[in-house]
Design a protein around this motif. Structure first.
Motif, PDB file in Angstrom:
ATOM      1  N   VAL A 117     -62.494 -15.586  34.406  1.00 13.01           N
ATOM      2  CA  VAL A 117     -61.492 -15.700  35.465  1.00 13.01           C
ATOM      3  C   VAL A 117     -61.516 -14.459  36.344  1.00 13.01           C
ATOM      4  O   VAL A 117     -61.980 -13.387  35.945  1.00 13.01           O
ATOM      5  N   TYR A 118     -60.973 -14.616  37.564  1.00 12.19           N
ATOM      6  CA  TYR A 118     -60.991 -13.502  38.513  1.00 12.19           C
ATOM      7  C   TYR A 118     -59.814 -12.571  38.246  1.00 12.19           C
ATOM      8  O   TYR A 118     -58.655 -12.990  38.210  1.00 12.19           O
ATOM      9  N   GLN A 119     -60.139 -11.298  38.082  1.00 12.62           N
ATOM     10  CA  GLN A 119     -59.142 -10.279  37.762  1.00 12.62           C
ATOM     11  C   GLN A 119     -59.101  -9.220  38.864  1.00 12.62           C
ATOM     12  O   GLN A 119     -60.123  -8.937  39.516  1.00 12.62           O
ATOM     13  N   TRP A 120     -57.923  -8.617  39.038  1.00 14.12           N
ATOM     14  CA  TRP A 120     -57.789  -7.491  39.956  1.00 14.12           C
ATOM     15  C   TRP A 120     -56.572  -6.682  39.522  1.00 14.12           C
ATOM     16  O   TRP A 120     -55.514  -6.735  40.132  1.00 14.12           O
ATOM     17  N   HIS A 121     -56.731  -5.915  38.455  1.00  8.56           N
ATOM     18  CA  HIS A 121     -55.580  -5.152  37.958  1.00  8.56           C
ATOM     19  C   HIS A 121     -56.043  -3.965  37.126  1.00  8.56           C
ATOM     20  O   HIS A 121     -57.134  -3.968  36.547  1.00  8.56           O
ATOM     21  N   PHE A 166     -54.513 -13.055  35.331  1.00 11.38           N
ATOM     22  CA  PHE A 166     -55.612 -13.226  36.281  1.00 11.38           C
ATOM     23  C   PHE A 166     -55.133 -13.928  37.556  1.00 11.38           C
ATOM     24  O   PHE A 166     -53.945 -14.201  37.733  1.00 11.38           O
ATOM     25  N   HIS A 167     -56.086 -14.230  38.455  1.00 10.91           N
ATOM     26  CA  HIS A 167     -55.776 -14.755  39.781  1.00 10.91           C
ATOM     27  C   HIS A 167     -56.406 -16.125  40.016  1.00 10.91           C
ATOM     28  O   HIS A 167     -57.436 -16.232  40.691  1.00 10.91           O
ATOM     29  N   ARG A 197     -55.134 -20.727  46.903  1.00  8.95           N
ATOM     30  CA  ARG A 197     -55.412 -22.049  46.338  1.00  8.95           C
ATOM     31  C   ARG A 197     -54.169 -22.672  45.713  1.00  8.95           C
ATOM     32  O   ARG A 197     -53.965 -23.890  45.808  1.00  8.95           O
ATOM     33  N   VAL A 198     -53.343 -21.865  45.069  1.00 11.65           N
ATOM     34  CA  VAL A 198     -52.137 -22.407  44.441  1.00 11.65           C
ATOM     35  C   VAL A 198     -51.254 -23.079  45.482  1.00 11.65           C
ATOM     36  O   VAL A 198     -50.739 -24.187  45.268  1.00 11.65           O
ATOM     37  N   GLY A 199     -51.092 -22.438  46.632  1.00 11.49           N
ATOM     38  CA  GLY A 199     -50.306 -23.050  47.695  1.00 11.49           C
ATOM     39  C   GLY A 199     -50.929 -24.336  48.195  1.00 11.49           C
ATOM     40  O   GLY A 199     -50.227 -25.321  48.446  1.00 11.49           O
ATOM     41  N   ARG A 200     -52.243 -24.344  48.318  1.00 14.35           N
ATOM     42  CA  ARG A 200     -52.924 -25.547  48.802  1.00 14.35           C
ATOM     43  C   ARG A 200     -52.776 -26.696  47.818  1.00 14.35           C
ATOM     44  O   ARG A 200     -52.534 -27.847  48.219  1.00 14.35           O
TER      45      ARG A 200
END
Length: 279
Positions: free
Chosen positions: A146-150, A185-186, A29-32
């Motif tokens: 927020v979405y996390q993955w760590h 977060f992501h 999304r950041v790139g978009r």
């Protein structure tokens, strides 16, 4: 002061350095959002041998994304990438670190990146608590889930401003200097990315603190709209070098604060719909 002039590529579009860490990773999304604002993405993968620029004179800013490695790893390319964070800090160019990128920022500032003493992780949508400074970052309220993955976190660097905190890993978002940010977060994750991560990383769903896959997908519909509005609002100011001064927040590496001047709220962007591609 931050140099708010967006450097151009081919005489037209602001060019943003995008640092990814796997062959098939995307800025999501950041790139978009950046493309929607007319930016050109200069994608580099130093883990695969891509060189990083010695200066950002030809770039409007730089973003380091996440990856499966640790900021504590001993890879030569990773050490060099952490060291290179000094370029945007010195040149006062907008910088953003996401997950691993935020941990790299902390390492560059001399702080610890660590695993939770009880082995806890944050995987899925976890609550965070924005600080007053976090809510003043841009015209949209800082998201609270927020979405996390760590499985690792980092300590607050000296002189940095805490923008959001959490219960499992306290430091969730920071501002360093005039225009550098680190988010644990992501905000870049799309529904398609989440589907892939939760399949390829299904073994992590059993770790303490990780939510089951079906909850990730269900929670996206509940919590992503607020994240989508906020990240569009934040990046609009970030790429223009206004994410700090333009939003009444000013962070100094010395830890000193300047007088705040309230900025008018910005219009919220429409929330993302379910995306079939990353960017």
């Amino acid at each position: 002061m931050v140099d708010s002039s967006a450097h151009k590529s081919n005489g037209s579009a602001p060019r943003v350095l995008i640092i990814l860490h796997q062959e098939h990773s995307t800025p999501g999304r950041v790139g978009r959002v950046l493309k929607n604002h007319g930016a050109e993405l200069d994608i580099r993968r130093p883990s695969l041998g891509d060189p990083l620029p010695m200066t950002l004179s030809d770039h409007a800013g730089a973003i380091i994304f996440g990856g499966p490695m640790s900021a504590n790893d001993e890879h030569d390319w990773l050490k060099a990438e952490i060291d290179r964070i000094g370029v945007p800090l010195k040149e006062k160019k907008p910088f953003l670190g996401l997950c691993l990128g935020a941990q790299m920022l902390a390492r560059h500032m001399g702080e610890r990146v660590y695993m939770h003493p009880d082995g806890k992780v944050e995987i899925g949508y976890h609550p965070i608590i924005p600080t007053a400074d976090g809510h003043r970052l841009c015209g949209c309220s800082f998201p609270e889930r927020v979405y996390q993955w760590h499985k690792e976190g980092f300590d607050l660097p000296r002189g940095a401003t805490l923008l959001a905190k959490g219960d499992v890993f306290e430091v969730q978002a920071i501002c360093v200097g005039e225009s550098a940010f680190g988010f644990q977060f992501h905000p870049e994750v799309t529904y398609a990315m989440m589907c892939r991560w939760t399949v390829r990383g299904h073994d992590r769903m059993t770790l303490p603190g990780a939510f089951p896959r079906h909850q990730h997908l269900r929670d996206w519909f509940s919590y992503d709209p607020a994240v989508a509005r906020w990240v569009d609002c934040f990046l609009t100011d970030w790429i223009a070098g206004k994410a700090v001064a333009g939003a009444s927040l000013h962070c100094e590496i010395s830890g000193k604060r300047q007088r705040r001047v309230d900025a008018p709220p910005l219009l919220s962007a429409k929330a993302d719909a379910v995306q079939g591609a990353d960017a």
